[in-house]
Write an enzyme that holds these catalytic residues in place. Sequence first.
Site, mmCIF file in Angstrom:
data_model
loop_
_atom_site.group_PDB
_atom_site.id
_atom_site.type_symbol
_atom_site.label_atom_id
_atom_site.label_comp_id
_atom_site.label_asym_id
_atom_site.label_seq_id
_atom_site.Cartn_x
_atom_site.Cartn_y
_atom_site.Cartn_z
ATOM 1 N N ASP A 83 52.852 37.218 25.814
ATOM 2 C CA ASP A 83 51.691 36.005 25.308
ATOM 3 C C ASP A 83 51.630 35.295 24.165
ATOM 4 O O ASP A 83 52.916 34.652 23.808
ATOM 5 C CB ASP A 83 50.598 37.071 23.749
ATOM 6 N N ARG B 140 41.782 41.939 18.410
ATOM 7 C CA ARG B 140 43.038 41.532 18.844
ATOM 8 C C ARG B 140 43.627 40.352 17.733
ATOM 9 O O ARG B 140 42.765 39.083 17.851
ATOM 10 C CB ARG B 140 43.108 40.538 19.786
ATOM 11 N N HIS C 121 52.685 39.984 31.194
ATOM 12 C CA HIS C 121 53.042 38.972 30.721
ATOM 13 C C HIS C 121 53.801 39.032 29.265
ATOM 14 O O HIS C 121 53.816 39.564 28.507
ATOM 15 C CB HIS C 121 51.850 38.107 30.305
ATOM 16 N N HIS D 246 53.254 43.171 27.729
ATOM 17 C CA HIS D 246 52.612 43.925 28.338
ATOM 18 C C HIS D 246 51.504 43.784 29.884
ATOM 19 O O HIS D 246 51.769 42.672 29.798
ATOM 20 C CB HIS D 246 51.784 44.378 27.219
HETATM 21 C C1 SIN Z 1 46.392 41.454 26.341
HETATM 22 O O1 SIN Z 1 46.807 41.049 26.931
HETATM 23 O O2 SIN Z 1 46.407 40.932 24.719
HETATM 24 C C2 SIN Z 1 45.334 42.516 25.923
HETATM 25 C C3 SIN Z 1 45.931 44.043 26.064
HETATM 26 C C4 SIN Z 1 45.011 45.222 26.303
HETATM 27 O O3 SIN Z 1 43.490 44.906 25.974
HETATM 28 O O4 SIN Z 1 45.157 46.325 26.011
#
Ligand code: SIN
Length: 289
Positions: free
Chosen positions: A105, A276, A103, A261
């Site tokens: 974000d 994050r 995906h 990612h």
């Molecule tokens: C995310 O998709 O923001 C999470 C990525 C992760 O936990 O490695």
Amino acid sequence: MSSKYRTITVTPLSPALGGEISGVDIAAGISDEQFAEMRRAFIDYGVIFLRDQDITPDQHVEFARRWGEINVNRFFHPVDAHPLIAEVRKEPKQKANIGSSWHTDHSYDQVPAMGSILYAREVPSVGGDTLFASMYAAYAALSDGMKQMLGSMNAEHSSRHAFGEVAYVETDLEDLGGRLGNTASATQDSVHPVVIRHPLSGKPALYVNGDFTVRFEGWSKAESQPLLDFLYAHASQHEFTCRFRWQQGSMAMWDNRATQHLALNDYHGERRVMHRITLEGVALGPATA
Ligand code: SIN
């Protein structure tokens, strides 16, 4: 190893994308020249990584603010006493993780987030790696005919099916209890070019993703899905990817406009806790404009 940097060293993770930066200690302070070189590496590599950073949540926020304005995610649980930081947590008893499919974000926002700065606080003994894929490489490898067709197309994106009530009922999001919420706020719909011109590099990049893209503008869902499925499979081919193995104190910063990612969910029975911070982006225009 690249020699175009003076104050940092950047080691590529794969030919397609990803650069691990050494010579930077966020807690000790980053000079303007170092920051300018990190910014250049971010543009060159699509995702940059740092290791062995020992920072407080306030230092994480301060570092993020150097890159731009912070975008507070509507659906993630915030870190206690730090509302600007989203917590990405999986407990030993939980089966589902956050972000387990490819995906980009926030593509459901009309002005999608630039990227995120993810910091590892607690990691499993093994597993929980994150995969990244270059949307420049994915676009470049398409045929001329496909590039020409996609170049004039837009796609619709939404948060409704991914974070709304339906996601909790129909998917495994119930198992994410306490980590995602605010389903009533999942009302974002947006339209973006299928091939964007990257706002920093100026390069064309494929901009559809399996979590949030709903259909092509002017096409039905049934018409859109076969081509979307082809593009998702195409974009995640191994040669367009890199894989990052986390340690406590590692940090990744990715560009949503240049990459997708996926967080691997292969560490059941162990805890993984990440902090994050997401950064505001700009409206996206077509590569053909
Ligand atoms: C995310 O998709 O923001 C999470 C990525 C992760 O936990 O490695």
